[in-house]
Design a protein around this motif. Sequence first.
Motif, PDB file in Angstrom:
ATOM      1  N   LEU A 191      38.969  40.562  42.458  1.00 11.71           N
ATOM      2  CA  LEU A 191      39.966  41.029  41.485  1.00 11.71           C
ATOM      3  C   LEU A 191      40.052  42.556  41.439  1.00 11.71           C
ATOM      4  O   LEU A 191      41.124  43.112  41.185  1.00 11.71           O
ATOM      5  CB  LEU A 191      39.638  40.482  40.091  1.00 11.71           C
ATOM      6  CG  LEU A 191      39.770  38.965  39.929  1.00 11.71           C
ATOM      7  CD1 LEU A 191      39.303  38.534  38.538  1.00 11.71           C
ATOM      8  CD2 LEU A 191      41.199  38.516  40.177  1.00 11.71           C
ATOM      9  N   ASP A 192      38.936  43.230  41.682  1.00 12.18           N
ATOM     10  CA  ASP A 192      38.922  44.694  41.651  1.00 12.18           C
ATOM     11  C   ASP A 192      39.406  45.325  42.952  1.00 12.18           C
ATOM     12  O   ASP A 192      39.680  46.520  42.987  1.00 12.18           O
ATOM     13  CB  ASP A 192      37.507  45.210  41.347  1.00 12.18           C
ATOM     14  CG  ASP A 192      37.093  44.939  39.913  1.00 12.18           C
ATOM     15  OD1 ASP A 192      37.981  44.670  39.081  1.00 12.18           O
ATOM     16  OD2 ASP A 192      35.878  44.989  39.627  1.00 12.18           O
ATOM     17  N   SER A 193      39.495  44.538  44.027  1.00 10.11           N
ATOM     18  CA  SER A 193      39.886  45.105  45.312  1.00 10.11           C
ATOM     19  C   SER A 193      41.361  45.505  45.292  1.00 10.11           C
ATOM     20  O   SER A 193      42.179  44.901  44.596  1.00 10.11           O
ATOM     21  CB  SER A 193      39.619  44.120  46.446  1.00 10.11           C
ATOM     22  OG  SER A 193      40.476  43.010  46.335  1.00 10.11           O
ATOM     23  N   ARG A 194      41.676  46.494  46.038  1.00  5.73           N
ATOM     24  CA  ARG A 194      43.054  46.975  46.169  1.00  5.73           C
ATOM     25  C   ARG A 194      43.508  46.719  47.597  1.00  5.73           C
ATOM     26  O   ARG A 194      42.728  46.880  48.538  1.00  5.73           O
ATOM     27  CB  ARG A 194      43.143  48.470  45.861  1.00  5.73           C
ATOM     28  CG  ARG A 194      42.753  48.807  44.443  1.00  5.73           C
ATOM     29  CD  ARG A 194      43.843  48.342  43.464  1.00  5.73           C
ATOM     30  NE  ARG A 194      43.365  48.369  42.096  1.00  5.73           N
ATOM     31  CZ  ARG A 194      43.259  47.296  41.328  1.00  5.73           C
ATOM     32  NH1 ARG A 194      43.591  46.127  41.777  1.00  5.73           N
ATOM     33  NH2 ARG A 194      42.830  47.383  40.102  1.00  5.73           N
ATOM     34  N   GLN A 222      34.922  38.908  40.663  1.00  2.00           N
ATOM     35  CA  GLN A 222      35.267  40.227  40.125  1.00  2.00           C
ATOM     36  C   GLN A 222      35.504  41.233  41.247  1.00  2.00           C
ATOM     37  O   GLN A 222      36.401  42.071  41.145  1.00  2.00           O
ATOM     38  CB  GLN A 222      34.166  40.724  39.177  1.00  2.00           C
ATOM     39  CG  GLN A 222      34.574  41.929  38.367  1.00  2.00           C
ATOM     40  CD  GLN A 222      35.770  41.647  37.477  1.00  2.00           C
ATOM     41  OE1 GLN A 222      35.827  40.638  36.800  1.00  2.00           O
ATOM     42  NE2 GLN A 222      36.749  42.532  37.497  1.00  2.00           N
ATOM     43  N   GLU A 223      34.729  41.141  42.329  1.00  2.00           N
ATOM     44  CA  GLU A 223      34.948  42.019  43.482  1.00  2.00           C
ATOM     45  C   GLU A 223      36.332  41.815  44.065  1.00  2.00           C
ATOM     46  O   GLU A 223      37.028  42.773  44.398  1.00  2.00           O
ATOM     47  CB  GLU A 223      33.897  41.754  44.571  1.00  2.00           C
ATOM     48  CG  GLU A 223      32.530  42.299  44.271  1.00  2.00           C
ATOM     49  CD  GLU A 223      31.528  41.938  45.361  1.00  2.00           C
ATOM     50  OE1 GLU A 223      31.952  41.665  46.510  1.00  2.00           O
ATOM     51  OE2 GLU A 223      30.327  41.925  45.066  1.00  2.00           O
ATOM     52  N   ASP A 275      30.431  37.503  39.955  1.00  2.00           N
ATOM     53  CA  ASP A 275      30.397  38.834  40.576  1.00  2.00           C
ATOM     54  C   ASP A 275      31.313  38.893  41.794  1.00  2.00           C
ATOM     55  O   ASP A 275      32.041  39.865  41.990  1.00  2.00           O
ATOM     56  CB  ASP A 275      28.965  39.204  40.988  1.00  2.00           C
ATOM     57  CG  ASP A 275      28.081  39.532  39.788  1.00  2.00           C
ATOM     58  OD1 ASP A 275      28.623  39.784  38.693  1.00  2.00           O
ATOM     59  OD2 ASP A 275      26.849  39.521  39.956  1.00  2.00           O
ATOM     60  N   ARG A 276      31.291  37.851  42.624  1.00  3.72           N
ATOM     61  CA  ARG A 276      32.160  37.824  43.807  1.00  3.72           C
ATOM     62  C   ARG A 276      33.630  37.764  43.414  1.00  3.72           C
ATOM     63  O   ARG A 276      34.473  38.430  44.011  1.00  3.72           O
ATOM     64  CB  ARG A 276      31.792  36.645  44.713  1.00  3.72           C
ATOM     65  CG  ARG A 276      30.467  36.865  45.444  1.00  3.72           C
ATOM     66  CD  ARG A 276      30.271  35.836  46.541  1.00  3.72           C
ATOM     67  NE  ARG A 276      30.083  34.495  46.016  1.00  3.72           N
ATOM     68  CZ  ARG A 276      28.925  33.912  45.782  1.00  3.72           C
ATOM     69  NH1 ARG A 276      27.822  34.567  46.035  1.00  3.72           N
ATOM     70  NH2 ARG A 276      28.866  32.686  45.315  1.00  3.72           N
TER      71      ARG A 276
END
Length: 191
Positions: free
Chosen positions: A57-60, A54-55, A51-52
């Motif tokens: 990887l999803d951050s911009r 993925q956070e 989960d961390r």
Amino acid sequence: MIWFGGNHVLKGGLQVGQIMAFVNYLLSTLFSLMMASMLLIRLFRAIASADRIQEVLDSRPEIADPADPVSFPAPKGRVAFEHVTFGYGGNSSEPVLSDVTFSVEPGQTVAILGATGSGKSSLVHLIPRFYDVTSGRVTIDGVDVRDLDRIDLRKQVGIALQESVLFSGTIRDNIRYGRPDASDEEVVAAA
């Protein structure tokens, strides 16, 4: 179990072999349950770590390149800070740097000294745009770093961090780490 079984052996209700077999089966079952519980704990840790990840990887990135970046082929290297104010929380936080103005000419050596937490690293990190200034501007050869493409800018800026780390391999390999295609002459010049 051994005490309870021992009492039954003394009373003649059980044999020693039966007690030993029961204890062995119990230990075998207990070992399996412990392994299953450790596996379950690791599974939940892995889920939390995923989960961390993925956070991240999803951050911009908060720092965006300009729509029409200025061309920056070969800078001479004049760096200037013009009334720079910077805080990590943007305009809402206490500034780390306040109204900083100075310039560094090409070939000039500058040392930035100060106590821990005084903003030395923050000041240096504004040049390659790891952060953007809150107000004022940082320029290289008169061009605001916010008008440049971050990748092009960072190709032109080298930073020697406070804690140096050498990777396994030769010094040549360490120098080539940031640019594996560097020629031998470029490696020697960098050294």
